[in-house]
Design a protein around this motif. Structure first.
Motif, mmCIF file in Angstrom:
data_model
loop_
_atom_site.group_PDB
_atom_site.id
_atom_site.type_symbol
_atom_site.label_atom_id
_atom_site.label_comp_id
_atom_site.label_asym_id
_atom_site.label_seq_id
_atom_site.Cartn_x
_atom_site.Cartn_y
_atom_site.Cartn_z
ATOM 1 N N PRO A 188 -19.612 -15.404 3.942
ATOM 2 C CA PRO A 188 -18.326 -15.070 2.646
ATOM 3 C C PRO A 188 -17.393 -13.975 4.112
ATOM 4 C CG PRO A 188 -20.529 -14.146 2.117
ATOM 5 C CD PRO A 188 -20.956 -15.159 3.473
ATOM 6 N N THR A 189 -16.398 -14.211 3.018
ATOM 7 C CA THR A 189 -14.907 -13.281 3.649
ATOM 8 C C THR A 189 -14.380 -12.268 2.644
ATOM 9 O OG1 THR A 189 -13.616 -15.039 2.285
ATOM 10 C CG2 THR A 189 -14.234 -15.744 4.305
ATOM 11 N N GLY A 190 -13.877 -11.603 3.352
ATOM 12 C CA GLY A 190 -12.662 -11.020 2.754
ATOM 13 C C GLY A 190 -13.615 -9.190 2.489
ATOM 14 N N LEU A 191 -14.581 -8.791 2.531
ATOM 15 C CA LEU A 191 -15.980 -7.874 2.906
ATOM 16 C C LEU A 191 -14.759 -6.956 2.717
ATOM 17 C CD1 LEU A 191 -17.826 -6.647 1.820
ATOM 18 C CD2 LEU A 191 -18.740 -6.202 4.667
ATOM 19 N N THR A 192 -14.595 -5.808 1.732
ATOM 20 C CA THR A 192 -14.300 -4.622 1.340
ATOM 21 C C THR A 192 -15.028 -3.172 1.718
ATOM 22 O OG1 THR A 192 -13.131 -4.503 -0.915
ATOM 23 C CG2 THR A 192 -11.557 -5.447 1.317
ATOM 24 N N ALA A 193 -14.811 -2.018 1.951
ATOM 25 C CA ALA A 193 -15.777 -0.973 1.414
ATOM 26 C C ALA A 193 -14.677 0.177 0.910
ATOM 27 C CB ALA A 193 -16.502 -0.985 2.467
ATOM 28 N N THR A 194 -15.148 0.711 -0.443
ATOM 29 C CA THR A 194 -14.454 1.977 -0.617
ATOM 30 C C THR A 194 -14.931 2.644 -0.771
ATOM 31 O OG1 THR A 194 -13.091 -0.146 -2.198
ATOM 32 C CG2 THR A 194 -12.773 1.854 -2.880
ATOM 33 N N ALA A 195 -14.764 3.768 -0.542
ATOM 34 C CA ALA A 195 -15.850 5.397 -0.833
ATOM 35 C C ALA A 195 -14.907 5.598 -2.183
ATOM 36 C CB ALA A 195 -15.197 5.836 0.318
ATOM 37 N N GLY A 196 -16.091 6.686 -2.056
ATOM 38 C CA GLY A 196 -16.399 7.142 -3.490
ATOM 39 C C GLY A 196 -16.770 8.222 -2.940
ATOM 40 N N ASN A 197 -17.849 9.199 -4.451
ATOM 41 C CA ASN A 197 -18.899 10.128 -4.462
ATOM 42 C C ASN A 197 -20.800 9.646 -3.824
ATOM 43 O OD1 ASN A 197 -19.816 12.989 -3.823
ATOM 44 N ND2 ASN A 197 -19.179 13.228 -6.756
ATOM 45 N N GLN A 198 -21.083 9.593 -3.313
ATOM 46 C CA GLN A 198 -21.614 9.503 -2.448
ATOM 47 C C GLN A 198 -21.966 8.358 -3.307
ATOM 48 O OE1 GLN A 198 -24.125 12.668 -5.465
ATOM 49 N NE2 GLN A 198 -24.908 13.312 -3.048
ATOM 50 N N ASP A 206 -23.327 0.625 -3.120
ATOM 51 C CA ASP A 206 -24.322 1.701 -2.956
ATOM 52 C C ASP A 206 -24.263 3.052 -2.948
ATOM 53 O OD1 ASP A 206 -26.000 1.804 -0.989
ATOM 54 O OD2 ASP A 206 -25.536 1.698 1.137
ATOM 55 N N THR A 207 -25.096 3.306 -3.310
ATOM 56 C CA THR A 207 -25.896 4.141 -4.526
ATOM 57 C C THR A 207 -26.317 5.558 -3.954
ATOM 58 O OG1 THR A 207 -27.227 3.896 -5.634
ATOM 59 C CG2 THR A 207 -24.923 4.019 -6.384
ATOM 60 N N SER A 208 -26.618 6.828 -4.114
ATOM 61 C CA SER A 208 -27.420 7.892 -3.189
ATOM 62 C C SER A 208 -27.050 8.101 -2.021
ATOM 63 C CB SER A 208 -28.485 7.341 -3.814
ATOM 64 O OG SER A 208 -29.458 7.608 -5.140
ATOM 65 N N LEU A 209 -25.389 8.193 -1.093
ATOM 66 C CA LEU A 209 -25.701 8.526 -0.337
ATOM 67 C C LEU A 209 -24.328 9.797 0.655
ATOM 68 C CD1 LEU A 209 -23.785 4.608 0.504
ATOM 69 C CD2 LEU A 209 -25.392 5.360 0.872
ATOM 70 N N THR A 210 -25.213 9.566 1.600
ATOM 71 C CA THR A 210 -24.406 10.853 1.597
ATOM 72 C C THR A 210 -23.255 10.910 2.153
ATOM 73 O OG1 THR A 210 -26.519 11.302 3.080
ATOM 74 C CG2 THR A 210 -25.240 12.554 3.688
ATOM 75 N N ASN A 211 -22.330 12.188 1.718
ATOM 76 C CA ASN A 211 -20.925 12.346 2.156
ATOM 77 C C ASN A 211 -20.580 12.915 3.281
ATOM 78 O OD1 ASN A 211 -20.323 11.874 -0.403
ATOM 79 N ND2 ASN A 211 -20.367 13.424 -1.496
ATOM 80 N N GLY A 212 -19.651 11.993 3.606
ATOM 81 C CA GLY A 212 -19.283 12.246 5.774
ATOM 82 C C GLY A 212 -19.957 11.850 6.318
ATOM 83 N N THR A 213 -20.532 10.394 5.678
ATOM 84 C CA THR A 213 -21.317 9.492 6.670
ATOM 85 C C THR A 213 -20.429 8.348 6.720
ATOM 86 O OG1 THR A 213 -23.319 11.348 6.864
ATOM 87 C CG2 THR A 213 -23.754 9.163 7.394
ATOM 88 N N SER A 239 -16.061 -1.065 7.208
ATOM 89 C CA SER A 239 -16.994 0.478 6.822
ATOM 90 C C SER A 239 -16.233 1.153 5.700
ATOM 91 C CB SER A 239 -17.009 0.810 8.577
ATOM 92 O OG SER A 239 -16.036 1.176 8.594
ATOM 93 N N ALA A 240 -17.353 2.525 5.694
ATOM 94 C CA ALA A 240 -16.638 3.760 4.513
ATOM 95 C C ALA A 240 -17.659 4.749 5.025
ATOM 96 C CB ALA A 240 -16.703 3.154 3.321
ATOM 97 N N MET A 241 -16.948 6.345 4.215
ATOM 98 C CA MET A 241 -17.694 6.872 4.243
ATOM 99 C C MET A 241 -17.388 8.005 3.434
ATOM 100 S SD MET A 241 -15.925 10.339 6.632
ATOM 101 C CE MET A 241 -16.503 10.229 8.234
ATOM 102 N N PRO A 242 -18.652 8.074 2.186
ATOM 103 C CA PRO A 242 -18.351 8.601 1.183
ATOM 104 C C PRO A 242 -17.480 9.960 1.431
ATOM 105 C CG PRO A 242 -20.646 7.451 1.358
ATOM 106 C CD PRO A 242 -20.178 7.446 2.571
ATOM 107 N N VAL A 243 -17.051 10.029 -0.068
ATOM 108 C CA VAL A 243 -16.301 11.214 -0.087
ATOM 109 C C VAL A 243 -16.927 11.984 -1.126
ATOM 110 C CG1 VAL A 243 -15.094 10.808 2.047
ATOM 111 C CG2 VAL A 243 -14.170 10.604 -0.463
ATOM 112 N N GLY A 244 -17.020 13.325 -1.208
ATOM 113 C CA GLY A 244 -16.541 14.103 -2.877
ATOM 114 C C GLY A 244 -15.349 14.316 -3.730
ATOM 115 N N PRO A 245 -15.687 15.276 -4.411
ATOM 116 C CA PRO A 245 -13.811 15.924 -4.881
ATOM 117 C C PRO A 245 -13.246 16.621 -3.523
ATOM 118 C CG PRO A 245 -16.081 16.130 -6.676
ATOM 119 C CD PRO A 245 -16.549 15.590 -5.422
ATOM 120 N N PRO A 246 -12.092 16.417 -3.615
ATOM 121 C CA PRO A 246 -11.683 17.659 -2.531
ATOM 122 C C PRO A 246 -11.916 18.793 -2.508
ATOM 123 C CG PRO A 246 -10.197 16.677 -4.459
ATOM 124 C CD PRO A 246 -10.877 16.150 -4.261
ATOM 125 N N ASP A 247 -12.333 19.818 -1.365
ATOM 126 C CA ASP A 247 -12.060 20.789 -1.196
ATOM 127 C C ASP A 247 -10.552 21.457 -0.617
ATOM 128 O OD1 ASP A 247 -15.181 21.783 -1.194
ATOM 129 O OD2 ASP A 247 -14.951 20.328 0.780
#
Length: 658
Positions: A59-69, A109-116, A138-146
């Motif tokens: 497979p080609t073109g794998l992309t990872a987009t971060a969301g909240n957890q 992919d869900t139930s992840l730790t934000n900031g990891t 790769s991607a780093m999940p993030v929550g709503p901005p502080d």
């Protein structure tokens, strides 16, 4: 064997050779009858194609987009694939653990730790087997901005290369590579005699004349050797010329200060040789006369670096000229030559004009730094001489700048090019000054005193806890905007430098944060030159340079154009943004979290495209390091005008997008 015999009879075969051939035919028949499923490995590549007996293409073109957890993944499918194996790792390059078998070309992919940071690969499966793994995403999940950082790409400031500097680079333990400026300055140089290399220690040590700066008898070797080393390292230099008026005549130890100056121990400085002698300039002046000439000093230095034009219009690596050092304090630091009476502001300005004219006569394009204040009170009221008021036009610069401008107008060229001062932060934690907070173990109040202290350079919303704000101004210091405003009104075009500064935190991540903040401020505020003076061995402070210079452990640097970046909570988060004029599309951020909790930070406004590579310094990452330096966290794809990231508590994060 019964089956083998049957095959032989069907094919009309007999004998040993026929038996071997029949065995081969039987093996092929069994393979076809059983469907041909072969052993698969995610690490074995395939040549592609859908012919029977071949695994699917990668497979080609794998992309990872971060969301909240969570992380949303998508990819370009492999023709004929029946399903996919989604795999996740905790470090780049694996190992990876299979987490799902999606039938389509996307997965969340869900139930992840934000900031990891999470790392993914995907492989394709069909009835034949499994392809090799895809390229990693790769991607780093993030929550709503502080905190929200608003970047205005239309508000730009050129970043001077000379802000990444040290004093006495060669003598600093753990000095980072890729710095641009080295200063030879300090109290030692006030009474330096370039003809013999003798100098006086002043109040630092017994007011003694000695050979501390150089034991060589070759004229100007103390400074020549420094500039030569700087040139070999690709660094510009700041040298000091003597303005006070007396320099050491010998190297014979302590000088009496009972009735200073003892003229048997000193020689008189003359700005312009032709006023007392008709002898031409020489690089080997006689040492038996009573004078030491400043214009001849610069001429001799230029001769020693013939062809480089170190004082010229546009040298690759200039040598800047500093007018002595901390003149407001001469009556204490150099009692042996100044005596107990401080130099007046009028006398100082007159001496400045006379010396700079003599130097500019020889080198019209030399960049001259003055007045080299020791700190705030020198700028404010010339150490108590002037009746300054916090918001009045009666500070020392309000006297100095118009006088220098008038003399420059008459002379036909600026006599002072750069307004120079020193800034050892006076901020405290309530009791202790931050520059004295050097321990590896600091309280929260001490950490915050250090990491907030650089804000006094610019921030109109920050009031530090110090005698400056408590007893003098009763308002934010914001020294750079104040000084720039006076320059704009009274001597436009004059640049600003800070050739000694420090904020403490020698052995704590707080020192890294404060130093990185200083460098970001210098760039965004348009400071022309800056050189840190490390008061002690300070590995964490020096690490602040590495957020901007060689942050990848090699040659990746912050950009050369600053973008205006406004924080919604500057007490917690500040971000410095830059473009690189040599690489279109390259954007570099330095994001500082000075709070004690992680902060989701959204940076909006600058167009981004490509891959963001993330490097960080935290207390935990620094513990086992020597030297302390950024650690690669990971990469993620970016596009559009927004980037969100979770910044760890008390951290410095460098993000390179290209």
């Amino acid at each position: 064997m019964a089956l083998l015999a049957e095959r032989q009879r069907e094919m009309g075969l007999g004998g040993p050779a026929s038996a071997v051939l029949a065995i081969l035919v039987l093996a092929l028949s069994l393979t076809l009858a059983c469907g041909g499923s072969s052993y698969s490995s995610g690490e074995v590549s395939s040549t592609g194609g859908e012919s029977q007996g071949t695994a699917p293409s990668v497979p080609t073109g794998l992309t990872a987009t971060a969301g909240n957890q969570q992380v949303s993944l998508s990819w370009t499918g492999s023709s004929g694939a029946a399903s996919y194996h989604m795999k996740r790792g905790s470090v780049t390059g694996g190992p990876y653990t299979q987490i799902a078998t999606p039938a389509g070309t996307n997965y969340v992919d869900t139930s992840l730790t934000n900031g990891t940071m999470y790392y993914y690969v995907v492989s394709a499966l069909d009835s034949v087997g499994e392809s090799a793994n895809s390229t990693e995403a790769s991607a780093m999940p993030v929550g709503p901005p502080d905190v929200t950082i608003t970047i205005d790409p239309n508000q730009t400031t050129p970043i001077s290369p000379w802000i990444y500097g040290l004093n006495f680079y060669a003598g600093v333990t753990g000095a980072p590579p890729r710095l641009n400026l080295d200063r030879a300055g300090g109290d030692r140089w006030t009474a330096y005699n370039w003809e013999t290399n003798a100098s006086n220690a002043g109040s630092d040590y017994l007011y003694e004349n000695d050979d501390y700066l150089s034991s060589s008898t070759t004229p100007a070797e103390a400074i020549r050797s420094i500039i030569a080393a700087d040139q070999s390292l690709g660094m510009a230099s700041v040298m000091t010329v003597q303005l006070q008026g007396l320099v050491s005549a010998d190297e014979n130890g302590p000088v009496s200060v009972a009735n200073p100056p003892d003229m048997t121990r000193f020689k008189t400085v003359v700005d312009q040789k032709s006023t007392v002698s008709s002898v031409p300039f020489t690089i080997t002046p006689p040492t038996t006369d009573a004078y030491v000439f400043m214009d001849e000093f610069l001429w001799a230095m230029d001769q020693k670096f013939s062809g480089l034009g170190i004082f010229g219009a546009s040298p690759t690596l200039p040598t800047f000229v500093s007018l002595d050092n901390e003149p407001e304090l001469w009556s204490s630091t150099h009692l042996e030559v100044q005596g107990s009476t401080a130099i007046s502001s009028d006398n100082y300005i007159t001496k400045t004009i006379n010396l700079t004219q003599a130097l500019k006569d020889q080198f019209p394009n030399a960049q001259i730094f003055g007045p080299v204040h020791y700190g705030f009170e020198g700028i404010y009221n010339w150490q108590g001489e002037l009746s300054a008021t916090p918001d009045g036009a009666n500070w020392f610069p309000d006297k100095y700048l118009p006088a220098i401008k008038a003399a420059s107008d008459t002379y036909g060229k600026p006599l002072i090019d750069v307004y120079d001062f020193h800034w050892y932060s006076e901020a405290t934690d309530g009791t202790t000054r931050v520059i004295n907070l050097t321990s590896a173990a600091l309280t929260t109040a001490q950490v915050q005193a250090i990491v907030q202290s650089p804000r006094s350079l610019w921030d109109p919303t920050y009031t530090e806890n110090s005698w400056i704000t408590n007893d003098v101004l009763s308002e934010p210091i914001q020294i750079l905007p104040r000084l720039q405003s006076k320059i704009n009104a009274e001597f436009p075009g004059t640049k600003i430098s800070i050739t000694e500064y420090e904020n403490g935190g020698d052995n704590h991540i707080a020192g890294t944060i404060a130093q990185a903040d200083n460098l970001g401020i210098f760039g965004s505020q348009g400071v022309y030159a800056a050189t840190l003076w490390p008061l002690n061995t300070c590995p964490y402070i020096l690490a602040g340079f590495r957020a901007f210079r060689g942050f990848d452990g090699a040659s990746a640097d912050f950009g050369d154009t600053s973008l205006q970046a406004t924080s919604s909570n500057v007490q917690n988060i500040v971000v410095y943004a830059s473009l690189d004029s040599t690489t279109p599309g390259r954007v570099v951020f330095v994001a500082i979290n000075r709070s004690t909790s992680s902060q989701v930070t959204a940076m909006n406004g600058q167009s981004l495209s490509g891959t963001a590579t993330i490097y960080q310094m935290t207390a935990s990452s620094a513990q086992a390091q020597n030297p302390v330096m950024p650690v690669l966290v990971g990469q993620m794809a970016v596009s559009g005008t927004s980037l969100s990231i979770t910044l760890p508590a008390l951290s410095v994060t460098t993000i390179e997008v290209k």
